[in-house]
Design an enzyme around this catalytic site. Structure first.
Site, mmCIF file in Angstrom:
data_model
loop_
_atom_site.group_PDB
_atom_site.id
_atom_site.type_symbol
_atom_site.label_atom_id
_atom_site.label_comp_id
_atom_site.label_asym_id
_atom_site.label_seq_id
_atom_site.Cartn_x
_atom_site.Cartn_y
_atom_site.Cartn_z
ATOM 1 N N VAL A 104 -5.205 1.558 -1.191
ATOM 2 C CA VAL A 104 -5.988 2.218 -2.237
ATOM 3 C C VAL A 104 -7.487 2.092 -1.940
ATOM 4 O O VAL A 104 -8.210 3.090 -1.913
ATOM 5 C CB VAL A 104 -5.662 1.609 -3.627
ATOM 6 N N ASP A 125 -14.410 -6.626 1.745
ATOM 7 C CA ASP A 125 -13.202 -7.449 1.867
ATOM 8 C C ASP A 125 -13.615 -8.838 2.351
ATOM 9 O O ASP A 125 -14.567 -8.967 3.128
ATOM 10 C CB ASP A 125 -12.219 -6.811 2.863
ATOM 11 N N LYS A 184 -10.578 -7.545 9.157
ATOM 12 C CA LYS A 184 -10.400 -6.181 8.624
ATOM 13 C C LYS A 184 -11.733 -5.439 8.622
ATOM 14 O O LYS A 184 -11.819 -4.269 9.010
ATOM 15 C CB LYS A 184 -9.853 -6.249 7.194
ATOM 16 N N LYS A 244 0.049 3.420 -16.184
ATOM 17 C CA LYS A 244 0.255 3.281 -14.733
ATOM 18 C C LYS A 244 1.594 2.559 -14.449
ATOM 19 O O LYS A 244 2.421 3.008 -13.665
ATOM 20 C CB LYS A 244 -0.919 2.514 -14.131
ATOM 21 N N PHE A 267 12.824 12.048 -7.358
ATOM 22 C CA PHE A 267 13.210 10.643 -7.546
ATOM 23 C C PHE A 267 14.633 10.470 -8.041
ATOM 24 O O PHE A 267 14.967 9.509 -8.723
ATOM 25 C CB PHE A 267 12.186 9.906 -8.437
ATOM 26 N N CYS A 282 5.007 -1.691 -4.706
ATOM 27 C CA CYS A 282 4.708 -1.275 -6.083
ATOM 28 C C CYS A 282 5.898 -1.326 -7.043
ATOM 29 O O CYS A 282 5.851 -2.031 -8.042
ATOM 30 C CB CYS A 282 4.121 0.131 -6.058
ATOM 31 N N LYS A 317 9.605 2.974 3.461
ATOM 32 C CA LYS A 317 9.795 4.424 3.424
ATOM 33 C C LYS A 317 9.175 4.996 4.690
ATOM 34 O O LYS A 317 8.432 4.286 5.391
ATOM 35 C CB LYS A 317 9.187 5.040 2.168
HETATM 36 C C1 UGA Z 1 4.633 4.526 -5.744
HETATM 37 C C2 UGA Z 1 4.361 5.715 -6.657
HETATM 38 O O1 UGA Z 1 5.133 6.835 -6.249
HETATM 39 C C3 UGA Z 1 2.871 6.091 -6.641
HETATM 40 O O2 UGA Z 1 2.615 7.140 -7.547
HETATM 41 C C4 UGA Z 1 2.056 4.852 -7.031
HETATM 42 O O3 UGA Z 1 0.664 5.105 -6.996
HETATM 43 C C5 UGA Z 1 2.370 3.709 -6.062
HETATM 44 O O4 UGA Z 1 3.797 3.427 -6.121
HETATM 45 C C6 UGA Z 1 1.575 2.520 -6.486
HETATM 46 O O5 UGA Z 1 1.793 2.004 -7.595
HETATM 47 O O6 UGA Z 1 0.646 2.130 -5.753
HETATM 48 P P1 UGA Z 1 4.945 4.200 -3.089
HETATM 49 O O7 UGA Z 1 5.295 2.787 -3.417
HETATM 50 O O8 UGA Z 1 3.970 4.478 -2.001
HETATM 51 O O9 UGA Z 1 4.348 4.926 -4.410
HETATM 52 O O10 UGA Z 1 6.293 4.907 -2.692
HETATM 53 P P2 UGA Z 1 7.269 6.032 -3.275
HETATM 54 O O11 UGA Z 1 7.129 7.241 -2.453
HETATM 55 O O12 UGA Z 1 7.127 6.186 -4.740
HETATM 56 O O13 UGA Z 1 8.690 5.370 -2.949
HETATM 57 C C7 UGA Z 1 9.060 4.091 -3.483
HETATM 58 C C8 UGA Z 1 10.440 3.702 -3.056
HETATM 59 O O14 UGA Z 1 11.422 4.457 -3.754
HETATM 60 C C9 UGA Z 1 10.737 3.905 -1.569
HETATM 61 O O15 UGA Z 1 11.416 2.766 -1.093
HETATM 62 C C10 UGA Z 1 11.640 5.123 -1.534
HETATM 63 O O16 UGA Z 1 12.506 5.121 -0.439
HETATM 64 C C11 UGA Z 1 12.393 4.961 -2.834
HETATM 65 N N1 UGA Z 1 12.957 6.208 -3.398
HETATM 66 C C12 UGA Z 1 12.143 7.204 -3.809
HETATM 67 C C13 UGA Z 1 14.344 6.336 -3.536
HETATM 68 O O17 UGA Z 1 15.115 5.438 -3.160
HETATM 69 N N2 UGA Z 1 14.849 7.483 -4.086
HETATM 70 C C14 UGA Z 1 14.059 8.476 -4.537
HETATM 71 O O18 UGA Z 1 14.592 9.472 -5.070
HETATM 72 C C15 UGA Z 1 12.665 8.342 -4.380
#
Ligand code: UGA
Length: 463
Positions: free
Chosen positions: A13, A32, A37, A237, A282, A293, A354
């Site tokens: 972020v 930081d 870094k 959030k 999702f 997260c 991911k």
């Molecule tokens: C998530 C949120 O999507 C962001 O909006 C938020 O800002 C961020 O957390 C945060 O709080 O900083 P992120 O953790 O980068 O983002 O990843 P996502 O793309 O949301 O995926 C999270 C996990 O859910 C991954 O392990 C993904 O594989 C899994 N997932 C996602 C599933 O298993 N099934 C789905 O249908 C979607």
């Protein structure tokens, strides 16, 4: 006066926000405490892997707008707006550790010489701003005004740059309208900048065909702004992440019923996803959610609910279902290669939480590998970007980190797709068929074409 910005924290972020602000024309300090870094950023690179970010950091350093520093005394007296983007890890009991937020705000107060807006971007429990304001009141002995604004971040890893440029919403929780206006103005300038850059140059995960569709439908700037109370901004959030985690666990439970009944999860999810009240996103079942997260925010929300005596049992279930997905995978594996897994060679493709990132925090893939090793299997693992991170986290005599899909699949009894990297989705599995012990594929992300794979003579199980 032209605003000068400081951003504390150089994670996904903090650094992405700093690099984008600097490219959009703001003089931006990126702070930081980790000198390594800061030195990496000074050399025009990001200390972590994130598609597209290096180009932005390099340009920001070249034009001189991005100033990496470990020093609050160098940055804060020159700034009128400071963004807090530090980590907020989980404590053992699931509550959120706010140590870094409080430490950084304390250093900011110490070094501030003139009026300042502190923008709280780190994900925190509701009422954190109130606690910060109390601390400011106690520590701020100079005659300066310090406002706290909550502007939570919604960017996703692996599309951090894209999401910062083309944000779907800007939530600004503020007690002082003028402070809120200042933050909105910065994002107005980011929005204008996003319209003039050549994003085709940054083609990667984040800048693909779906992004094009998203951009065509992106509402006007004004429609993406939400002004709220400070407490609402903080709470919404964590609510967003908890809700998304709930959708995933919901989909995973339905997929378990599909497995027992012959229904196909994709068809069920497609069908309910056509209902605009539900939506399709999702609802992809599989290994479950991981990352820095969702697991943290679900636990944090449970903690908050307990603190205020609100019964939020549904989130306990969300967590339980998610950790239970490892058992589901093991059972599917047994269906493919038999009850006794001891001595079997398993290929695990994907270690990151991911695709598009080297981040392995709370990665379900790593949890799966640990379980497989416990069950006596030999695991050959491969990831396009996350192997170095995984090596730091977990090693075992029965775990081999491999350099390619091909080498990871040699003599394998089952190929398990744990993360849906494009490299695995587009791979020609026919080409390694003859090197396998058994032609088994367990697709934990439903990302392969089942018909094509089975036509090629593989036994295939998905979710
Ligand atoms: C998530 C949120 O999507 C962001 O909006 C938020 O800002 C961020 O957390 C945060 O709080 O900083 P992120 O953790 O980068 O983002 O990843 P996502 O793309 O949301 O995926 C999270 C996990 O859910 C991954 O392990 C993904 O594989 C899994 N997932 C996602 C599933 O298993 N099934 C789905 O249908 C979607």
């Amino acid at each position: 006066m032209q605003d000068i910005i400081s951003i504390v924290g150089t994670g996904f972020v903090g650094l992405t926000t700093a690099a984008v602000f600097a490219n959009a024309g703001y003089r931006t300090y990126t702070i930081d405490t980790d000198e390594n870094k800061i030195n990496t950023i000074k050399s025009g690179k990001s200390p972590f892997y994130e598609p597209g970010i290096d180009g932005f950091v390099e340009r920001a350093i070249t034009i001189g707008n991005l100033i990496p520093t470990t020093s609050y005394s160098e940055s804060i007296p020159n700034s009128n707006i400071v963004f807090i983007c530090v980590g907020t890890p989980s404590n053992e009991d699931g509550s959120v550790d706010l140590k870094y937020v409080f430490e950084s705000v304390s250093s900011i107060i110490e070094n501030a010489n003139s009026d300042l807006i502190i923008v709280q971007k780190s994900t925190v429990p509701v009422e954190t701003a109130r606690r910060l304001e109390k601390m400011i009141q106690e520590k701020n002995k100079k005659n300066i005004k310090i406002d706290v604004v909550s502007a939570p971040e919604f960017l996703r890893e692996a599309s951090a740059v894209f999401d910062t440029l083309f944000f779907d919403r800007l939530v600004v929780g503020a007690r002082n309208n003028e402070a809120a206006n200042k933050i909105i103005e910065i994002y107005k300038n980011v929005d204008s900048f996003s319209k003039v850059i050549n994003y085709e140059k940054f083609i990667d995960y984040a800048f693909n065909n779906t992004s094009k569709k998203y951009l065509d439908n992106l509402p006007l700037f004004e429609k993406r702004i939400l002004r709220t109370k400070v407490e609402s901004a903080e709470l919404l959030k964590v609510t967003a992440n908890s809700f998304l985690a709930m959708k995933i666990s919901f989909a995973n439970s339905i997929a378990r019923i599909c497995d027992e009944t012959g229904a196909i999860s994709k068809e069920v999810m497609d069908g309910i996803g056509m209902d605009s009240r539900i939506g399709r996103s999702f609802l992809y079942p599989g290994l479950g959610y991981s990352g820095g997260c969702f697991p943290k925010d679900v636990s944090g929300m449970i903690n908050t609910a307990n603190e205020y005596n609100v019964d939020f049992g549904i989130l306990e279930e969300v967590k339980k279902i998610n950790s239970g997905q490892i058992n589901i995978v093991v059972n599917k594996l047994k269906r493919l290669i038999g009850e006794n897994l001891e001595g079997k060679k398993i290929t695990v493709l994907g270690l990151s939480f991911k695709p598009g990132t080297s981040d392995i925090r709370k990665s379900q893939s790593i949890y799966l590998i640990k379980r497989l090793i416990k069950l006596g299997t030999i695991v050959n693992a491969f990831d396009p970007k996350a192997t170095d991170e995984a090596k730091k986290e977990f090693n075992d005599k029965n775990l081999n980190y491999m350099n390619s899909i091909e080498s990871a699949c040699q003599s394998s009894d089952c190929v398990v797709i744990a993360t849906e990297w494009n490299e695995f989705v587009n791979f020609d599995y026919n080409s390694i068929k003859e090197t396998l012990n058994n032609k088994n594929i367990l697709d934990c992300r439903n990302c392969l074409n089942k018909d094509k794979i089975t036509e090629s003579g593989f036994n295939y199980i998905g979710f």
